[in-house]
Motif scaffolding. Structure first.
Motif, PDB file in Angstrom:
ATOM      1  N   CYS A   1       0.935  -1.174  -0.143  1.00 57.68           N
ATOM      2  CA  CYS A   1      -0.087   0.033   0.110  1.00 57.68           C
ATOM      3  C   CYS A   1       0.787   1.232   0.049  1.00 57.68           C
ATOM      4  N   ILE A   2       2.016   1.316  -0.750  1.00 60.70           N
ATOM      5  CA  ILE A   2       2.797   2.384  -0.868  1.00 60.70           C
ATOM      6  C   ILE A   2       2.028   3.500  -1.880  1.00 60.70           C
ATOM      7  N   GLY A   3       1.400   4.508  -1.522  1.00 55.04           N
ATOM      8  CA  GLY A   3       0.600   5.314  -2.525  1.00 55.04           C
ATOM      9  C   GLY A   3      -0.555   5.045  -2.776  1.00 55.04           C
ATOM     10  N   SER A   4      -1.591   3.780  -1.966  1.00 54.81           N
ATOM     11  CA  SER A   4      -2.692   3.466  -2.064  1.00 54.81           C
ATOM     12  C   SER A   4      -3.177   3.641  -0.704  1.00 54.81           C
ATOM     13  N   ARG A   5      -4.705   3.859  -0.666  1.00 59.08           N
ATOM     14  CA  ARG A   5      -5.589   3.832   0.466  1.00 59.08           C
ATOM     15  C   ARG A   5      -4.910   4.735   1.342  1.00 59.08           C
ATOM     16  N   ASP A   6      -4.678   6.008   1.103  1.00 58.61           N
ATOM     17  CA  ASP A   6      -4.026   6.823   1.802  1.00 58.61           C
ATOM     18  C   ASP A   6      -4.449   8.285   1.211  1.00 58.61           C
ATOM     19  N   THR A   7      -5.189   9.160   2.342  1.00 55.51           N
ATOM     20  CA  THR A   7      -5.717  10.404   1.975  1.00 55.51           C
ATOM     21  C   THR A   7      -4.649  11.319   1.460  1.00 55.51           C
ATOM     22  N   LYS A   8      -3.587  10.853   2.148  1.00 52.14           N
ATOM     23  CA  LYS A   8      -2.306  11.808   1.800  1.00 52.14           C
ATOM     24  C   LYS A   8      -1.746  11.563   0.301  1.00 52.14           C
ATOM     25  N   THR A   9      -1.940  10.377  -0.306  1.00 45.24           N
ATOM     26  CA  THR A   9      -1.378  10.250  -1.504  1.00 45.24           C
ATOM     27  C   THR A   9      -2.525   9.947  -2.442  1.00 45.24           C
ATOM     28  N   ASN A  10      -2.833   8.469  -2.599  1.00 47.45           N
ATOM     29  CA  ASN A  10      -4.083   8.250  -3.435  1.00 47.45           C
ATOM     30  C   ASN A  10      -4.952   7.398  -2.705  1.00 47.45           C
ATOM     31  N   ILE A  11      -6.094   7.694  -2.741  1.00 50.66           N
ATOM     32  CA  ILE A  11      -7.154   7.248  -1.867  1.00 50.66           C
ATOM     33  C   ILE A  11      -7.744   5.601  -2.079  1.00 50.66           C
ATOM     34  N   TRP A  12      -7.404   5.165  -3.420  1.00 53.31           N
ATOM     35  CA  TRP A  12      -7.898   4.069  -4.029  1.00 53.31           C
ATOM     36  C   TRP A  12      -7.055   2.928  -3.436  1.00 53.31           C
ATOM     37  N   CYS A  13      -7.480   1.833  -3.504  1.00 56.13           N
ATOM     38  CA  CYS A  13      -6.710   0.532  -3.524  1.00 56.13           C
ATOM     39  C   CYS A  13      -6.249   0.122  -4.758  1.00 56.13           C
ATOM     40  N   SER A  14      -5.099  -0.085  -5.028  1.00 59.07           N
ATOM     41  CA  SER A  14      -4.495  -0.375  -6.623  1.00 59.07           C
ATOM     42  C   SER A  14      -4.673  -1.776  -7.070  1.00 59.07           C
ATOM     43  N   ARG A  15      -5.323  -2.502  -6.334  1.00 65.30           N
ATOM     44  CA  ARG A  15      -5.902  -3.775  -6.526  1.00 65.30           C
ATOM     45  C   ARG A  15      -4.897  -5.045  -6.867  1.00 65.30           C
ATOM     46  N   VAL A  16      -3.612  -4.540  -7.359  1.00 65.67           N
ATOM     47  CA  VAL A  16      -2.693  -5.625  -7.847  1.00 65.67           C
ATOM     48  C   VAL A  16      -1.681  -5.721  -6.753  1.00 65.67           C
ATOM     49  N   CYS A  17      -1.281  -4.668  -5.985  1.00 68.99           N
ATOM     50  CA  CYS A  17      -0.271  -4.594  -5.104  1.00 68.99           C
ATOM     51  C   CYS A  17      -0.115  -6.000  -4.106  1.00 68.99           C
ATOM     52  N   CYS A  18      -1.110  -6.256  -3.348  1.00 67.01           N
ATOM     53  CA  CYS A  18      -1.283  -7.444  -2.468  1.00 67.01           C
ATOM     54  C   CYS A  18      -0.725  -8.918  -3.406  1.00 67.01           C
ATOM     55  N   MET A  19      -1.371  -8.800  -4.558  1.00 70.64           N
ATOM     56  CA  MET A  19      -0.889 -10.073  -5.441  1.00 70.64           C
ATOM     57  C   MET A  19       0.487 -10.157  -5.737  1.00 70.64           C
ATOM     58  N   TYR A  20       0.949  -8.708  -6.385  1.00 71.97           N
ATOM     59  CA  TYR A  20       2.288  -8.972  -6.785  1.00 71.97           C
ATOM     60  C   TYR A  20       3.230  -8.982  -5.648  1.00 71.97           C
ATOM     61  N   SER A  21       2.837  -8.380  -4.608  1.00 73.42           N
ATOM     62  CA  SER A  21       3.923  -8.677  -3.438  1.00 73.42           C
ATOM     63  C   SER A  21       4.117 -10.009  -2.957  1.00 73.42           C
ATOM     64  N   LEU A  22       2.948 -10.715  -2.796  1.00 71.52           N
ATOM     65  CA  LEU A  22       3.047 -12.128  -2.777  1.00 71.52           C
ATOM     66  C   LEU A  22       3.852 -12.853  -3.692  1.00 71.52           C
ATOM     67  N   LYS A  23       3.989 -12.324  -5.026  1.00 69.85           N
ATOM     68  CA  LYS A  23       4.534 -13.024  -5.915  1.00 69.85           C
ATOM     69  C   LYS A  23       6.119 -12.739  -5.830  1.00 69.85           C
ATOM     70  N   LEU A  24       6.257 -11.477  -5.484  1.00 71.12           N
ATOM     71  CA  LEU A  24       7.712 -11.027  -5.224  1.00 71.12           C
ATOM     72  C   LEU A  24       8.256 -12.002  -4.059  1.00 71.12           C
TER      73      LEU A  24
ATOM     74  N   MET B   1      -5.125  -7.803   3.578  1.00 69.66           N
ATOM     75  CA  MET B   1      -4.711  -8.668   2.629  1.00 69.66           C
ATOM     76  C   MET B   1      -5.839  -8.955   1.448  1.00 69.66           C
ATOM     77  N   ARG B   2      -5.567  -8.596   0.482  1.00 69.88           N
ATOM     78  CA  ARG B   2      -6.792  -8.358  -0.412  1.00 69.88           C
ATOM     79  C   ARG B   2      -6.479  -9.487  -1.691  1.00 69.88           C
ATOM     80  N   ALA B   3      -7.364 -10.410  -1.714  1.00 77.36           N
ATOM     81  CA  ALA B   3      -6.978 -11.784  -2.655  1.00 77.36           C
ATOM     82  C   ALA B   3      -8.042 -12.151  -3.172  1.00 77.36           C
ATOM     83  N   PRO B   4      -8.686 -11.307  -3.800  1.00 81.87           N
ATOM     84  CA  PRO B   4     -10.284 -11.804  -4.359  1.00 81.87           C
ATOM     85  C   PRO B   4     -10.437 -12.435  -5.577  1.00 81.87           C
ATOM     86  N   GLY B   5      -9.295 -12.601  -6.369  1.00 80.23           N
ATOM     87  CA  GLY B   5      -9.345 -13.367  -7.858  1.00 80.23           C
ATOM     88  C   GLY B   5      -9.356 -14.872  -7.887  1.00 80.23           C
ATOM     89  N   LYS B   6      -9.521 -15.369  -8.886  1.00 84.73           N
ATOM     90  CA  LYS B   6      -9.572 -16.960  -9.092  1.00 84.73           C
ATOM     91  C   LYS B   6      -8.224 -17.526  -8.437  1.00 84.73           C
TER      92      LYS B   6
END
Lengths: 335, 173, 666
Positions: free
Chosen positions: C400-423, C442-447
């Protein structure tokens, strides 16, 4: 008395120019006189209100009434002529839409009376006497003066009007055509303005000199500049009401190297002449930012006086909305 | 208006592409704003004829709101600039005609700015409420009372017949 | 056809929709219908649960037959949503579809107000206005224009590639325009993709070469859309093709020129490797680049800088492909539809979140940099090493660097949890380092995503729930000495921790590209508040835009992962094909026309039309509107000083009647 159709002329708040225009029929007036019986024309023949009152209702074929309506007397006369006439024609810009007198709708009655009877430098009136509607003189006779109304009205705001002859004043040609149409019973639908229903540009001798894109960068008042005698006024940055004004005047002002000031009023399709010319002119301003737009518009210091010079009674707002005496508003026109 | 607080009536002209859509978005997002506004959809703020604005005031609007796309964003390239130019002169002219400045407002609201619709409407309702009713139909009626009174008197005289006319006139005086 | 225009024979039907309870819960629909029934010329007024449903539409048809209705008003949702639906119903009922008007009592009323009486009054006002307005409606004919069958696809990432291939496979010509030297986009930088861990190159590069070889695709890389004119079915686009100083037709991609370049070693940061390696002025962005054509960077090339290079590249190129005089070119194309897949940029934490030490502390990386490190074609050949070449013993991945934070970007970027797990998986696999994930949720809502998360848990990767407060190299205990310390509140443990690591990975979020606003203007589409391009409807038209014929694919619309991007690109391609296969498109008949008898020829309108639809006819001295060019904005109508221009569907009388009725309290 003959059985020729009876015609009446009357003037309300008017300068007399409309009366002149009747005389401007010149020799043609003789023809008119032969065809009709002029039964009432205060400016030219010695007939009285009482004479009209004695006529049967509907006995006058047509009354041509000029001038705006400002006093109770004018209202009464308009009412009377309406009752006695089969047709009432609003004659000239003032009857049509208030005319120059309607510019007074920018001020309250109180303000006007105060200025005229107290504040004008040439007035000597230490007791601040104002006209009094009812006055009992030494002989105990009550004298009534007409009342000065709150607002200046067009004729159709006071009585039912059948036709309108526009212009300040109407041209003799339009008058002659109208009279012939009336006499021949060859009349358009009620409410028609008896002039062409296209804007003045249609008949303007300078039409070809207007470019397709004017792109206003400034507006000049006529006395600020030397006017090119050939070129479209708008193309010179001088406000011309021609595009928003009915034709039929033979473009006399234009031929005299003066822009149109709108005396024929709008076409039948327009509800508010001033609003329409504002829309048209402003759309073509070159600037896109507020400062640039304002600076261009600074050449139009008095939009109401410019765009409603003859039509303030018929402006959708009918003049300055807070310029009234009544207790409703303590604010008052200060301009 | 009785003793209830004055509720202003605002007529709004919104362009279909930006501001009308933004108002739809405000709806979809269930944002709540004052119900004093009646929105009329036009394709572009360039379609806003100053006659519409004056007619709205003359028919009883206490305020008129115009909404268009932000400068540079007009769906029709430049209609909003035409609107802006007219707005400048119209605003000055209306002020000369005694209409307070806050009664006419132009706002650029993009399709995404549902929250701005909410804010602008609420703000405007509050400002116009503070100004009080414009009520032009009421004012016109009041102005024309003098004409109606004379009408009534003349009618009365007429009904009374010519010989009594004078007497009626005297008694009125 | 019932079509009386005279006021006397108006027979209006009014239909008030409950929209389930959406409208009915805030508007007293029965009362509204009752009041509508009493309005002038209204013959029938009904309320119904779902007007847009089949029975609702049938009801209109039946009433038209039984009550000889000739005008219809539906009070329901926004006309932008269902005007078409109801016009269709009106048409099927045998009326001209434009003898119809819609009152918006859902989006503009029931949904935005809280007082039932006020909302009900407003609904009545809006319906009264619609009833009076519809009486002025004229029978109109829809205009149709033919559609150019070519499609412009903007952006050559996975979204643009997929859309272009789908459309080209369907037999349509596609112009694919990519700003960079090669297509491939962000995906070309990845090593593996979550959650299947299949190799990004293995699934992407075949598609890239298909694009290159496809007979129906014209690929223009290093090119940008300079301007778009026109409208659905008939767009004209100008494409700016920037000089790469290599003739694309001649170059065969032998790469000899790179070898020969006067610079013996790479000297300049390599953009493709996120600056982790160096390249020469003569370069190819990456080995699998499509097209396989080199390029010269004029900013660093000695010839361009000094004019004094011996030009070994020219002498080594036997095909004479190098052209230092190449100039920018503009290509003009005509297309019927446009798919925009211009992608995203990753959040740059340098100045916006300095507490994480990026660009301050040596071994703080962004996730995209680590993507390059783990990639076998990357700067380290797939070795995950620190700046000094050593292997990290412990790695911290900050979500969540630059995501879900009113100081930067408020939205969830949707891919970071999963690519973080991958990395986490890849780094752990390559280095055997301890890997810590610091996450908020931890957001993992895909197939297969949750399963992937479980797998990581089993692999011994550490998960610490807490938003990291900062990264520092200031040691408090000996074991922190010379390392990076992550300070975090462990919200599951309920205490503040300091976790020493050797490498920090910032899982930066996705945001709109910096020039998204310019792109938006070029294509005359809208952005949502956060700056991503706005779809026409979030559910019913997720790949369309408010501009007909322009479709969205991929992350330019919102952050999404590769499967979603490909799905959306396919949808955008399908929409474009559906449009084109129709052959012609119906336009709103809301054009303006001039009554020649009324026009004074004042010329006020001529310059106002942005589409040059108005011309002055010299013989008649009057203006005339070419309805084929008119787009129906109505600007000239408002400006005509003699009221001689009329806009269909927005006639003065129609608007004036709306104004009158919304203000005429009964």
């Amino acid at each position: 008395m003959t059985d020729k159709p009876k015609v009446a002329f009357y003037w309300c708040a008017s300068c007399g120019g409309c009366e002149e225009s009747v005389v401007d029929l010149a020799e043609a007036i003789l023809e008119v006189v032969q065809l009709v019986d002029i039964v009432f024309w205060p400016v030219a023949i010695d007939t009285k209100k009482a004479d009209v009152e004695r006529m049967a209702d509907g006995s006058i074929a047509v009354s041509l009434i000029n001038g705006a309506v400002r006093t109770s007397e004018q209202e009464e006369m308009a009412q009377l002529l309406r009752r006695k006439s089969q047709l009432v024609v609003a004659y000239g810009s003032c009857a049509q839409m208030g005319g120059i007198p309607a510019l007074a709708n920018q001020y309250s009655r109180e303000r006007i009376l105060r200025t005229v009877y107290e504040e004008v430098p040439t007035v000597d009136n230490p007791n601040k006497v104002r006209p009094q509607p009812d006055y009992v003189d030494d002989a105990q006779i009550c004298v009534h003066l007409p009342e000065f109304r709150q607002r200046v009205r067009s004729l159709d705001q006071v009585v039912d009007v059948d036709y309108t002859l526009p212009g300040c004043p109407p041209t003799p040609k339009l008058l002659a055509e109208a009279l012939h149409a009336i006499l021949d019973g060859n009349l358009p639908p009620k409410g028609t303005v008896l002039a062409p229903d296209t804007a003045l540009c249609d008949a303007c001798p300078r039409k070809d000199s207007k470019p397709e894109d004017v792109g206003y960068t400034e507006f000049k008042r006529p006395h600020w500049t030397i006017l090119d005698p050939e070129k479209c006024f708008l193309a010179q940055g001088v406000v011309c009401m021609g595009p928003a004004t009915r034709s039929g005047c033979d473009a006399q002002c234009i031929r005299g190297n003066m822009p149109c000031t709108g005396c024929f009023g709008p076409t039948s399709r327009v509800h508010d002449q001033g609003a329409k010319i504002v829309s048209s002119i402003c759309s073509s301003i070159a600037a896109e930012d507020s400062d640039g737009i304002e600076s261009t518009l600074s050449g139009i210091p008095d939009p109401v006086g410019t765009f409603y010079r003859y039509g303030l009674s018929k402006c959708l707002l009918r003049g300055r909305v807070d310029a009234v005496d009544a207790a409703r508003s303590s604010q008052e026109g200060t301009r | 208006m009785s003793d209830r607080e004055f509720e202003p009536r605002i007529v709004a002209f919104f362009c279909s592409w930006c501001t009308y859509t933004a108002a739809d978005l405000a709806g979809v997002s269930r944002m709540k704003y004052a119900s004093n506004i009646r929105i009329i959809r036009l394709m572009c703020s360039g379609r806003v004829d100053p006659q519409f604005i004056m007619d709205a005031f003359a028919r009883g609007a206490d305020g008129v709101l115009i909404g268009g796309c932000h400068p540079g964003d007009c769906h029709y390239i430049s209609g909003n600039y035409k609107c802006l130019r007219r707005f400048h002169l119209l605003k000055r002219m209306l002020s000369d005609l005694g209409i307070e400045e806050n009664r006419l407002r132009l706002e650029w609201i993009s399709a995404a700015e549902g929250d701005k619709v909410k804010r602008v409407v609420n703000e405007m309702v509050q400002q116009v409420r503070a100004l009080g009713p414009l009520d032009l139909p009421g004012r016109f009626g009041e102005w024309d009372k003098e004409v109606r009174e004379l009408d009534a008197r003349i009618q009365q005289e007429h009904d009374a017949g010519p010989c009594e006319a004078h007497a009626v006139k005297e008694s009125q005086a | 056809m019932n079509g009386g225009n005279g006021d006397g024979d108006l027979r209006i039907g009014v239909y008030v929709c409950h929209c389930g309870i959406n409208i009915a819960s805030m508007v007293d629909v029965e009362k509204v219908a009752e009041r509508a029934a009493a309005m002038p010329h209204v013959v029938v007024a009904r309320d119904y649960k779902y007007m847009c449903s089949d029975p609702g539409q049938q009801m209109i048809a039946q009433d038209v037959r039984n009550h000889r209705l000739n005008r219809i008003v539906v009070a329901a949702c926004s006309p932008l949503l269902h005007e078409k639906t109801f016009r269709g119903a009106v048409e099927r009922a045998g009326l001209n579809p434009f003898f119809f008007h819609m009152a918006n009592i859902r989006e503009h009323d029931a949904w935005v107000h809280e007082n039932r009486d006020e909302a009900t009054t407003k609904a009545i006002d809006l319906i009264r206005a619609a009833v009076r307005r519809v009486g002025h409606h004229k029978a109109l004919e829809r205009r149709t224009v033919s559609i150019n069958p070519n499609v412009l696809v903007v952006g050559g990432g996975i979204a643009g590639i997929h859309a272009a291939l789908k459309i080209a496979d369907a037999g349509r010509r596609v112009y694919l325009v990519e700003r960079e030297l090669s297509i491939g986009g962000h995906m070309a930088k990845f090593d593996k993709t979550f959650p299947t861990l299949d190799c990004a190159a293995c699934i992407l590069t075949p598609k890239m070469s298909q694009v290159k070889d496809h007979p129906n695709i014209t690929l223009w890389t290093y090119s940008e859309v300079a301007g778009v004119e026109g409208f659905v079915g008939n767009f004209k686009a100008k494409i700016r093709r920037k000089p790469r100083y290599i003739d694309e037709e001649t170059c065969v991609g032998c790469l000899e020129c790179i070898e020969a370049c006067i610079f013996k070693e790479g000297k300049f940061p390599d953009e493709y490797n996120e600056g982790l390696s160096k390249r020469k002025p003569m370069y190819i962005p990456f080995p699998q680049a499509v097209p396989q054509v080199t390029a010269i960077d004029p900013e660093t090339c000695l010839h361009f800088k000094t004019g004094k290079c011996k030009q070994p590249c020219v002498s080594v190129c036997d095909r004479k492909a190098i052209d230092f005089d190449q100039k920018e070119r503009i290509e003009e194309i005509e297309v019927g539809a446009i798919v925009i897949g211009t992608g995203f940029q990753t959040f740059n934490p340098t100045d916006r979140l300095p507490q994480y030490g990026y660009k301050i502390l040596d071994n703080v990386y962004t996730a995209l940099e680590v993507e390059r490190l783990v990639n076998s074609s990357g700067p380290t050949g797939g070795e995950v090493v620190l700046r000094d070449g050593s292997r990290p013993r412990a790695v911290g991945i900050l979500h969540c660097i630059g995501s879900r934070d009113t100081k930067t970007n408020i939205w969830c970027s949707r891919v970071c949890c999963m690519y973080s797990l991958k990395l986490a998986h890849l780094v752990h696999e390559r280095t055997k380092a301890e890997v810590y994930n610091f996450y908020i949720d931890m957001r993992a809502p895909g197939k297969g995503y949750e399963e992937f998360y479980n797998r990581l848990l089993e692999e011994g990767v550490h998960f610490i729930r807490g938003k990291v407060g900062g990264v520092t190299d200031w040691a408090m205990v000996p074991e922190e000495e010379g390392r990076l310390v992550i300070r975090v509140e462990d919200t599951l443990g309920g205490f503040v921790r300091r976790v020493p690591v050797d490498m920090v990975v910032l899982s930066t979020g996705l945001e709109p590209r910096a020039d998204a606003d310019d792109v938006r203007r070029t294509f005359n589409i809208s952005c949502s508040t956060e700056g991503f391009f706005l779809e026409r409807h979030p559910k019913l038209a997720p790949v369309e835009t408010a501009s007909d014929g322009i479709y969205l694919a991929g992350c330019c619309q919102a952050p999404k992962d590769i499967p979603d991007t490909v799905a959306q690109a396919g949808a955008a391609a399908a929409e474009a094909l559906a449009l084109i296969d129709r052959g012609e498109v119906e336009l709103e008949p809301n054009t303006a026309y001039i009554d020649a008898d009324e026009c004074s020829g004042c010329k006020s309108c001529l310059s106002l039309c942005p589409y040059n639809a108005i011309s002055f006819i010299e013989e008649k001295k009057k203006a005339e509107i070419n309805e084929a060019l008119c787009k129906g904005c109505g600007t000239c109508v408002a400006a005509c000083p003699s009221g001689s221009i009329i806009q269909n569907l927005f006639e003065d009388d129609e608007i004036f009647s709306e104004i009158a009725e919304v203000l005429s309290d009964v």
